[in-house]
Design an enzyme around this catalytic site. Structure first.
Site, short mmCIF file in Angstrom:
data_model
loop_
_atom_site.label_atom_id
_atom_site.label_comp_id
_atom_site.label_asym_id
_atom_site.label_seq_id
_atom_site.Cartn_x
_atom_site.Cartn_y
_atom_site.Cartn_z
N LYS A 74 6.75 -2.09 1.95
CA LYS A 74 5.67 -1.41 2.73
C LYS A 74 4.14 -2.26 2.28
O LYS A 74 3.32 -2.30 1.42
CB LYS A 74 4.85 0.36 1.76
CG LYS A 74 4.38 0.60 3.10
CD LYS A 74 3.85 2.40 2.52
CE LYS A 74 3.42 3.35 2.86
NZ LYS A 74 2.98 3.64 4.53
N TYR A 118 0.69 -1.23 0.16
CA TYR A 118 -0.17 0.36 -0.52
C TYR A 118 1.54 1.27 0.34
O TYR A 118 1.95 1.04 0.46
CB TYR A 118 -0.62 0.11 1.12
CG TYR A 118 -0.32 0.38 2.84
CD1 TYR A 118 0.79 -0.39 3.42
CD2 TYR A 118 -0.71 1.79 3.10
CE1 TYR A 118 1.10 -0.02 4.09
CE2 TYR A 118 0.20 1.65 4.43
CZ TYR A 118 0.81 1.39 4.90
OH TYR A 118 1.40 0.83 6.54
N LEU A 158 11.50 1.57 7.29
CA LEU A 158 11.18 1.87 5.59
C LEU A 158 11.33 2.79 5.48
O LEU A 158 11.45 4.14 5.88
CB LEU A 158 9.13 1.98 6.09
CG LEU A 158 8.01 2.49 4.36
CD1 LEU A 158 8.27 1.19 3.74
CD2 LEU A 158 7.04 3.55 5.27
N GLU A 188 12.48 3.00 14.19
CA GLU A 188 11.56 4.14 13.61
C GLU A 188 10.63 3.96 14.70
O GLU A 188 10.28 2.78 15.48
CB GLU A 188 11.28 3.25 11.84
CG GLU A 188 10.40 2.09 11.72
CD GLU A 188 10.12 2.46 10.76
OE1 GLU A 188 9.71 2.53 9.90
OE2 GLU A 188 10.34 0.53 9.82
N ARG A 238 8.04 4.29 -4.11
CA ARG A 238 8.02 3.20 -3.39
C ARG A 238 6.90 1.74 -3.72
O ARG A 238 7.48 0.72 -3.95
CB ARG A 238 7.76 3.71 -2.17
CG ARG A 238 8.56 3.17 -1.33
CD ARG A 238 7.92 3.71 0.41
NE ARG A 238 6.79 4.41 0.59
CZ ARG A 238 6.20 5.52 1.64
NH1 ARG A 238 7.24 5.35 2.52
NH2 ARG A 238 5.77 5.73 2.18
N1 PDD Z 1 2.75 4.91 7.50
N2 PDD Z 1 8.02 3.31 9.41
C1 PDD Z 1 6.51 3.41 8.49
C2 PDD Z 1 6.86 1.67 9.83
C3 PDD Z 1 4.92 3.64 8.14
O1 PDD Z 1 3.78 2.79 8.59
C4 PDD Z 1 5.53 4.74 7.61
C5 PDD Z 1 3.95 5.26 7.53
C6 PDD Z 1 6.11 5.77 7.81
C7 PDD Z 1 6.36 6.94 6.92
O2 PDD Z 1 6.90 6.75 5.98
P1 PDD Z 1 6.26 7.93 4.99
O3 PDD Z 1 6.97 9.86 5.38
O4 PDD Z 1 6.67 7.86 3.10
O5 PDD Z 1 4.73 8.38 5.03
C8 PDD Z 1 7.65 4.86 7.98
C9 PDD Z 1 1.71 5.48 7.34
C10 PDD Z 1 0.99 6.85 7.26
C11 PDD Z 1 0.34 4.48 7.46
O6 PDD Z 1 0.67 3.50 7.03
O7 PDD Z 1 -1.01 5.19 7.54
#
Ligand code: PDD
Length: 288
Positions: A148, A33, A204, A180, A52
């Site tokens: 992801k 996703y 991620l 993270e 990504r």
């Molecule tokens: N999640 N690490 C994890 C495990 C995440 O689920 C997310 C974001 C990030 C940050 O990635 P980005 O800056 O590309 O949003 C890091 C999204 C927002 C979610 O699962 O809703």
């Protein structure tokens, strides 16, 4: 009126969108996703999110069912439901439905494609900018956190443990190194130096994380990508957690102890200004 969503070529009300019980997304969480923010009617960092998405699809051996302009077209149609509002767009692809439950991958399945959007809440954004509480937990996820994947049970349970302990996020430690948050990337500030753990299989590669590093570069803010140990985390002057939907959250309490002076730090204020300025340029169409 129900939110309109996109499912397998059709736009329809969310409550009428259904997938098969034989969908591998349902049975095996076999899918990936993206979450993309929308500001001023534009998809923020779209190319980075699509790249990504392609990486995640390639990693789990699904051919992208649509090309980039088709993705963009679908997302624009959904976004038109909330003109002028900041939004969070969701894109999910699963391997599709088979005729029976079988771990082995049938190469002839048609992927299931689902997209939706929802307005971003201003009050939530304002609340997290005041500072959040986070706790540290052992990272019990798999070692392909760079994908992801929709298989988020570990993240969900880690976040639930954080909620139980009155915190908004869990910062995850693997082999003594902070990786993270359960749904966010990690930054610390120590003696004016911005540090974030390096990308790899254990976290991620966040689109927000990359933008912050780009802004740090442009603004001559000293930064490095290097491991963050638990003592480094505990002694940091500032801790931030970043994501597309919550931008840069200052952590003001870690495991019930104040971070810095328990308020968003000096570098956070500076980075937030640059980040908001970049967004304003983006909304004005001056940057992509
Ligand atoms: N999640 N690490 C994890 C495990 C995440 O689920 C997310 C974001 C990030 C940050 O990635 P980005 O800056 O590309 O949003 C890091 C999204 C927002 C979610 O699962 O809703």
């Amino acid at each position: 009126m129900h939110n309109q969503v996109y499912l397998n070529g059709r736009f329809l009300p969310q409550n009428e969108a259904h997938v098969s019980v034989m969908d591998r997304g349902f049975l095996f969480a076999d899918g990936v996703y993206e979450v993309i923010p929308v500001y001023g009617g534009r998809l923020f960092r779209l190319q980075e999110h699509l790249q990504r998405l392609h990486n995640s699809l390639a990693a789990i051996e699904i051919n992208s069912p649509l090309n980039d302009s088709q993705w963009e077209d679908i997302l624009h149609k959904l976004m038109a439901q909330y003109p002028g509002q900041d939004q969070s767009v969701y894109v999910q692809i699963t391997r599709g439905a088979d005729s029976k439950r079988d771990h082995s991958i049938n190469p002839h399945l048609t992927p299931t494609v689902f997209c939706s959007t929802s307005p971003l809440s201003d009050s939530r954004t304002a609340a997290v900018r005041k500072g959040i509480r986070a706790i540290t937990l052992d990272d019990n996820r798999w070692t392909r956190c760079d994908i992801k994947a929709i298989a988020l049970l570990a993240n969900v349970l880690l976040k639930q443990e954080a909620s139980r302990r009155n915190a908004l996020e869990a910062i995850l430690l693997r082999d003594g190194k902070a990786q993270e948050g359960s749904a966010s990337n990690l930054f610390i500030v120590t003696d004016g130096l911005l540090i974030t753990p390096p990308t790899g299989n254990c976290l991620l590669s966040g689109v927000t994380r990359d933008l912050i590093l780009q802004l740090a570069d442009e603004q001559d803010i000293r930064y490095q990508e290097s491991d963050v140990s638990l003592p480094q985390l505990q002694q940091a002057d500032e801790i931030w957690l970043t994501s597309s939907t919550r931008e840069i959250m200052p952590v003001t309490f870690l495991d019930d102890k104040a971070v810095g002076n328990a308020a968003p730090g000096a570098l956070w204020h500076i980075m937030m200004q640059h980040y908001q300025h970049y967004k304003a340029l983006f909304i004005a169409g001056e940057v992509d």
